[in-house]
Motif scaffolding. Structure first.
Motif, PDB file in Angstrom:
ATOM      1  N   VAL A 193      14.931   6.276   2.949  1.00 59.35           N
ATOM      2  CA  VAL A 193      13.815   7.243   2.298  1.00 59.35           C
ATOM      3  C   VAL A 193      14.215   8.186   1.592  1.00 59.35           C
ATOM      4  CG1 VAL A 193      11.893   9.092   1.965  1.00 59.35           C
ATOM      5  CG2 VAL A 193      11.594   6.985   3.909  1.00 59.35           C
ATOM      6  N   ARG A 194      15.248   9.209   2.075  1.00 59.06           N
ATOM      7  CA  ARG A 194      16.033   9.744   1.135  1.00 59.06           C
ATOM      8  C   ARG A 194      16.283   9.852   0.293  1.00 59.06           C
ATOM      9  NH1 ARG A 194      19.150  12.978   5.445  1.00 59.06           N
ATOM     10  NH2 ARG A 194      17.531  12.624   6.963  1.00 59.06           N
ATOM     11  N   ARG A 195      17.332   7.901   0.045  1.00 64.16           N
ATOM     12  CA  ARG A 195      18.302   7.849  -0.566  1.00 64.16           C
ATOM     13  C   ARG A 195      17.020   7.226  -1.991  1.00 64.16           C
ATOM     14  NH1 ARG A 195      20.894   4.129   3.055  1.00 64.16           N
ATOM     15  NH2 ARG A 195      23.085   5.020   3.341  1.00 64.16           N
ATOM     16  N   THR A 196      15.569   7.452  -1.918  1.00 69.59           N
ATOM     17  CA  THR A 196      14.982   7.079  -3.077  1.00 69.59           C
ATOM     18  C   THR A 196      14.203   8.655  -3.556  1.00 69.59           C
ATOM     19  OG1 THR A 196      12.586   7.239  -1.621  1.00 69.59           O
ATOM     20  CG2 THR A 196      14.341   4.924  -1.455  1.00 69.59           C
ATOM     21  N   ILE A 197      15.001   9.778  -3.181  1.00 70.24           N
ATOM     22  CA  ILE A 197      14.305  10.841  -3.930  1.00 70.24           C
ATOM     23  C   ILE A 197      15.849  11.267  -4.333  1.00 70.24           C
ATOM     24  CG2 ILE A 197      14.311  13.020  -3.132  1.00 70.24           C
ATOM     25  CD1 ILE A 197      13.163  12.372  -0.640  1.00 70.24           C
ATOM     26  N   GLY A 198      15.485  11.893  -5.521  1.00 70.84           N
ATOM     27  CA  GLY A 198      16.019  12.497  -6.881  1.00 70.84           C
ATOM     28  C   GLY A 198      15.915  14.237  -6.127  1.00 70.84           C
ATOM     29  N   TYR A 199      17.110  14.886  -6.147  1.00 73.45           N
ATOM     30  CA  TYR A 199      17.153  15.984  -6.302  1.00 73.45           C
ATOM     31  C   TYR A 199      17.845  17.139  -6.411  1.00 73.45           C
ATOM     32  CZ  TYR A 199      17.853  20.107  -2.825  1.00 73.45           C
ATOM     33  OH  TYR A 199      17.373  21.875  -2.638  1.00 73.45           O
ATOM     34  N   MET A 200      17.800  18.152  -7.242  1.00 75.17           N
ATOM     35  CA  MET A 200      18.102  19.221  -7.557  1.00 75.17           C
ATOM     36  C   MET A 200      17.915  20.005  -7.435  1.00 75.17           C
ATOM     37  SD  MET A 200      18.029  19.778 -12.006  1.00 75.17           S
ATOM     38  CE  MET A 200      18.873  20.875 -12.746  1.00 75.17           C
ATOM     39  N   PRO A 201      19.729  20.952  -6.363  1.00 70.57           N
ATOM     40  CA  PRO A 201      19.280  22.016  -5.946  1.00 70.57           C
ATOM     41  C   PRO A 201      19.514  23.452  -6.925  1.00 70.57           C
ATOM     42  CG  PRO A 201      21.366  21.131  -5.217  1.00 70.57           C
ATOM     43  CD  PRO A 201      20.812  20.523  -6.113  1.00 70.57           C
ATOM     44  N   GLU A 202      18.819  24.469  -6.275  1.00 73.20           N
ATOM     45  CA  GLU A 202      18.574  25.722  -6.903  1.00 73.20           C
ATOM     46  C   GLU A 202      20.405  25.928  -6.604  1.00 73.20           C
ATOM     47  OE1 GLU A 202      17.149  29.933  -7.295  1.00 73.20           O
ATOM     48  OE2 GLU A 202      16.955  29.088  -5.734  1.00 73.20           O
ATOM     49  N   GLU A 203      21.050  25.781  -5.721  1.00 73.57           N
ATOM     50  CA  GLU A 203      22.966  26.022  -5.772  1.00 73.57           C
ATOM     51  C   GLU A 203      23.282  25.024  -6.522  1.00 73.57           C
ATOM     52  OE1 GLU A 203      20.504  26.105  -2.691  1.00 73.57           O
ATOM     53  OE2 GLU A 203      20.582  28.233  -3.124  1.00 73.57           O
ATOM     54  N   ARG A 204      24.099  24.361  -7.050  1.00 75.33           N
ATOM     55  CA  ARG A 204      24.475  23.524  -8.184  1.00 75.33           C
ATOM     56  C   ARG A 204      25.573  22.659  -6.709  1.00 75.33           C
ATOM     57  NH1 ARG A 204      20.493  23.733 -10.053  1.00 75.33           N
ATOM     58  NH2 ARG A 204      19.589  25.576 -11.832  1.00 75.33           N
ATOM     59  N   PRO A 211       6.013  10.715  -8.618  1.00 77.13           N
ATOM     60  CA  PRO A 211       5.371  12.249  -8.130  1.00 77.13           C
ATOM     61  C   PRO A 211       6.596  13.661  -9.047  1.00 77.13           C
ATOM     62  CG  PRO A 211       5.255  10.396  -6.331  1.00 77.13           C
ATOM     63  CD  PRO A 211       6.468   9.683  -7.391  1.00 77.13           C
ATOM     64  N   VAL A 212       6.779  14.030  -9.590  1.00 81.96           N
ATOM     65  CA  VAL A 212       7.723  15.548 -10.206  1.00 81.96           C
ATOM     66  C   VAL A 212       7.417  16.657  -9.082  1.00 81.96           C
ATOM     67  CG1 VAL A 212       9.422  16.371 -11.926  1.00 81.96           C
ATOM     68  CG2 VAL A 212       8.373  14.453 -11.426  1.00 81.96           C
ATOM     69  N   ILE A 213       8.347  16.957  -8.200  1.00 86.27           N
ATOM     70  CA  ILE A 213       7.438  18.842  -8.056  1.00 86.27           C
ATOM     71  C   ILE A 213       9.518  19.138  -8.350  1.00 86.27           C
ATOM     72  CG2 ILE A 213       8.468  18.061  -5.433  1.00 86.27           C
ATOM     73  CD1 ILE A 213       6.813  20.419  -4.213  1.00 86.27           C
ATOM     74  N   PHE A 214       8.548  20.942  -8.791  1.00 85.05           N
ATOM     75  CA  PHE A 214      10.275  21.682  -9.088  1.00 85.05           C
ATOM     76  C   PHE A 214       9.419  22.918  -9.049  1.00 85.05           C
ATOM     77  CE2 PHE A 214       7.493  21.140 -13.560  1.00 85.05           C
ATOM     78  CZ  PHE A 214       7.498  22.706 -13.871  1.00 85.05           C
ATOM     79  N   VAL A 248      12.645  16.099  -6.490  1.00 86.32           N
ATOM     80  CA  VAL A 248      12.427  17.524  -5.949  1.00 86.32           C
ATOM     81  C   VAL A 248      12.942  18.418  -6.994  1.00 86.32           C
ATOM     82  CG1 VAL A 248      12.387  18.208  -4.435  1.00 86.32           C
ATOM     83  CG2 VAL A 248      11.592  15.943  -4.399  1.00 86.32           C
ATOM     84  N   LEU A 249      12.919  19.487  -7.630  1.00 91.90           N
ATOM     85  CA  LEU A 249      13.947  20.094  -8.205  1.00 91.90           C
ATOM     86  C   LEU A 249      13.879  21.545  -8.100  1.00 91.90           C
ATOM     87  CD1 LEU A 249      13.033  18.226 -11.549  1.00 91.90           C
ATOM     88  CD2 LEU A 249      14.647  17.415 -10.134  1.00 91.90           C
ATOM     89  N   ASP A 250      14.433  22.105  -7.600  1.00 93.80           N
ATOM     90  CA  ASP A 250      14.700  23.662  -7.206  1.00 93.80           C
ATOM     91  C   ASP A 250      14.782  23.879  -8.535  1.00 93.80           C
ATOM     92  OD1 ASP A 250      14.296  26.306  -5.880  1.00 93.80           O
ATOM     93  OD2 ASP A 250      15.653  25.524  -4.681  1.00 93.80           O
ATOM     94  N   GLU A 251      14.286  25.364  -9.169  1.00 95.64           N
ATOM     95  CA  GLU A 251      14.880  26.237 -10.876  1.00 95.64           C
ATOM     96  C   GLU A 251      15.308  25.118 -11.433  1.00 95.64           C
ATOM     97  OE1 GLU A 251      13.631  29.054 -11.036  1.00 95.64           O
ATOM     98  OE2 GLU A 251      12.951  29.337  -9.761  1.00 95.64           O
ATOM     99  N   PRO A 252      15.097  24.232 -12.272  1.00 91.65           N
ATOM    100  CA  PRO A 252      15.788  23.076 -12.872  1.00 91.65           C
ATOM    101  C   PRO A 252      15.860  23.876 -13.917  1.00 91.65           C
ATOM    102  CG  PRO A 252      13.571  22.351 -12.462  1.00 91.65           C
ATOM    103  CD  PRO A 252      13.935  23.074 -12.045  1.00 91.65           C
ATOM    104  N   PHE A 253      15.018  25.052 -14.440  1.00 94.15           N
ATOM    105  CA  PHE A 253      14.873  25.277 -16.078  1.00 94.15           C
ATOM    106  C   PHE A 253      15.819  26.618 -16.119  1.00 94.15           C
ATOM    107  CE2 PHE A 253      11.438  22.963 -16.407  1.00 94.15           C
ATOM    108  CZ  PHE A 253      11.521  21.729 -16.880  1.00 94.15           C
ATOM    109  N   SER A 254      16.198  27.157 -14.831  1.00 93.85           N
ATOM    110  CA  SER A 254      17.176  28.611 -14.745  1.00 93.85           C
ATOM    111  C   SER A 254      18.434  27.974 -15.717  1.00 93.85           C
ATOM    112  CB  SER A 254      16.993  28.591 -13.227  1.00 93.85           C
ATOM    113  OG  SER A 254      18.223  29.633 -13.281  1.00 93.85           O
TER     114      SER A 254
END
Length: 299
Positions: A73-84, A185-188, A156-162
């Motif tokens: 399931v994790r392979r189907t998630i796109g993740y953008m961490p706050e710490e690059r 579904p998009v969460i940021f 799942v995006l953590d502070e993507p616009f910073s």
């Protein structure tokens, strides 16, 4: 449950005596952009790491389409961490292709995806450059491309616009809207609440590891303290102070902003304003998301 609803169900997490998350529950629906906002240390990043399965909750569960988040399931998630999380000495194109293949794409499909997303995000001319040679804004675009390159079922995006300039913000906003339009579904998370207010279908406000408020922007603004904006150029300072349930928030150059405990008292305010002279504006204004956030987290 829909095939790709992300459901956070009663998750709690402690670090010694510190409660990071306390029975937190919410969901992010297909085609929805969900804004997750809170002060530093409120629990946003902890929630996202648990949602990805890279951090274990003490209790509760995370489901994607009704399935627990395991490796597949994790392979189907796109993740953008706050710490690059990019390899600084690796070339952009090679890195994105490598990440796409790790998520199961063939080499050919990975290269096609890299071409598509680097062009869409305006970094196609930098695919041969190493990540550490890029500006912070372009590194941010590469990080988003890394989250998108495998055509994820959820973002799942953590502070993507910073740190992004206004043009890059517009590009990223458009990309998130496009992905949501395809049913993703998009969460940021973000501290830029004006941007959250503009982009998101629903917003959750977290404080102290608990969800303090959740709903559409209009729903949340509807429960905030209403304010009256009055432009009475001849009105003196304190002209409304004698009215019951009315507080003056601002007064400058004949413009007054008032908070009302009882919305029905607006007619009393109008009567008092007219006694001072002409009234050029008299309008009810719901709190912005920024104002509401301050109310919720300090309550």
């Amino acid at each position: 449950m829909s095939s790709n609803t992300l459901a956070i169900e009663h998750i709690s997490k402690r670090y010694g005596d510190v409660v990071a998350l306390d029975d937190l529950s919410f969901d992010v629906r297909p085609g929805e952009i969900f804004g997750f906002v809170g002060s530093n240390g409120a629990g946003k990043t902890t929630t996202m790491r648990i949602a990805l399965g890279v951090l274990a909750a003490d209790s509760g569960q995370v489901l994607l389409g009704g399935r627990p988040v395991d490796l597949d399931v994790r392979r189907t998630i796109g993740y953008m961490p706050e710490e690059r999380g990019l390899y600084p000495k690796m070339k952009v194109g090679e890195q994105l292709s490598y990440l796409a293949e790790l998520h199961g794409l063939s080499r050919r499909d990975a290269r096609a995806a890299v071409t598509h997303w680097t062009e869409r995000l305006g970094i196609s001319e930098r695919v041969g450059d190493t990540v550490d040679s890029l500006s912070l804004g372009n590194q941010q675009r590469v990080q988003l491309a890394a989250a998108l390159v495998h055509d994820p079922a959820v973002l799942v995006l953590d502070e993507p616009f910073s740190g992004l300039d206004p043009v890059a913000v517009d590009v990223m906003s458009a990309v998130l809207a496009e992905k949501a339009d395809t049913g993703v579904p998009v969460i940021f998370s973000s501290h830029q609440l004006d941007l959250v207010q503009r982009l998101c279908h629903r917003v959750g406000i977290i404080a102290g590891g608990r969800m303090k408020a959740i709903g559409t922007v209009d729903e949340l603004r509807g429960v905030g303290t209403p304010r009256l904006v009055v432009h009475a150029p001849d009105a003196p300072v304190g002209w409304a102070d004698h009215l019951h349930g009315v507080r003056t928030v601002e007064h400058a150059d004949g413009h007054t902003v008032l908070e009302l405990d009882d919305p029905a008292s607006d007619q009393d305010v109008l009567t008092a304003a007219l006694k001072t002279g002409p009234v050029h504006e008299f309008s009810l204004r719901r709190p912005s998301l920024t104002e509401l956030f301050r109310e919720v987290v300090t309550a």
